[in-house]
Design a protein around this motif. Structure first.
Motif, PDB file in Angstrom:
ATOM      1  N   ALA A   1      26.538  22.719  56.757  1.00 13.92           N
ATOM      2  CA  ALA A   1      26.891  22.764  58.176  1.00 13.92           C
ATOM      3  C   ALA A   1      27.153  21.349  58.706  1.00 13.92           C
ATOM      4  N   LYS A   2      26.322  20.404  58.285  1.00  9.90           N
ATOM      5  CA  LYS A   2      26.511  19.014  58.714  1.00  9.90           C
ATOM      6  C   LYS A   2      27.828  18.462  58.158  1.00  9.90           C
ATOM      7  N   GLY A   3      28.122  18.786  56.895  1.00 11.31           N
ATOM      8  CA  GLY A   3      29.378  18.338  56.287  1.00 11.31           C
ATOM      9  C   GLY A   3      30.590  18.922  56.984  1.00 11.31           C
ATOM     10  N   ARG A   4      30.524  20.213  57.334  1.00 11.66           N
ATOM     11  CA  ARG A   4      31.639  20.836  58.066  1.00 11.66           C
ATOM     12  C   ARG A   4      31.835  20.185  59.424  1.00 11.66           C
ATOM     13  N   GLN A   5      30.732  19.860  60.089  1.00 11.48           N
ATOM     14  CA  GLN A   5      30.815  19.219  61.403  1.00 11.48           C
ATOM     15  C   GLN A   5      31.473  17.845  61.286  1.00 11.48           C
ATOM     16  N   MET A   6      31.100  17.080  60.272  1.00  6.86           N
ATOM     17  CA  MET A   6      31.713  15.766  60.070  1.00  6.86           C
ATOM     18  C   MET A   6      33.185  15.909  59.708  1.00  6.86           C
ATOM     19  N   ALA A   7      33.509  16.901  58.882  1.00  4.75           N
ATOM     20  CA  ALA A   7      34.901  17.122  58.488  1.00  4.75           C
ATOM     21  C   ALA A   7      35.752  17.508  59.687  1.00  4.75           C
TER      22      ALA A   7
END
Length: 60
Positions: free
Chosen positions: A17-23
């Motif tokens: 979820a954190k990676g998707r938010q950064m992406a």
């Protein structure tokens, strides 16, 4: 009664979820839409074709 949670899976889900938010943030800041990319590709191809049409020796 509460549900049993696999902590390893929970950590992985949180990291995804954190990676998707950064992406998403990077895409909004740096990205171009598919329409913009295809328009640029079409313009580049047209410019290349026009330049090739003006060659004096078509063999090279």
């Amino acid at each position: 009664m509460s549900q049993i949670i696999n902590l390893r899976t929970a950590r992985k889900q949180t990291a995804r979820a954190k990676g998707r938010q950064m992406a998403d943030a990077n895409a909004a800041k740096h990205g171009r839409s598919k329409a913009e990319r295809s328009l640029q590709d079409a313009r580049t191809a047209k410019a290349r074709a026009e330049l090739d049409a003006h060659r004096r020796d078509p063999d090279t």
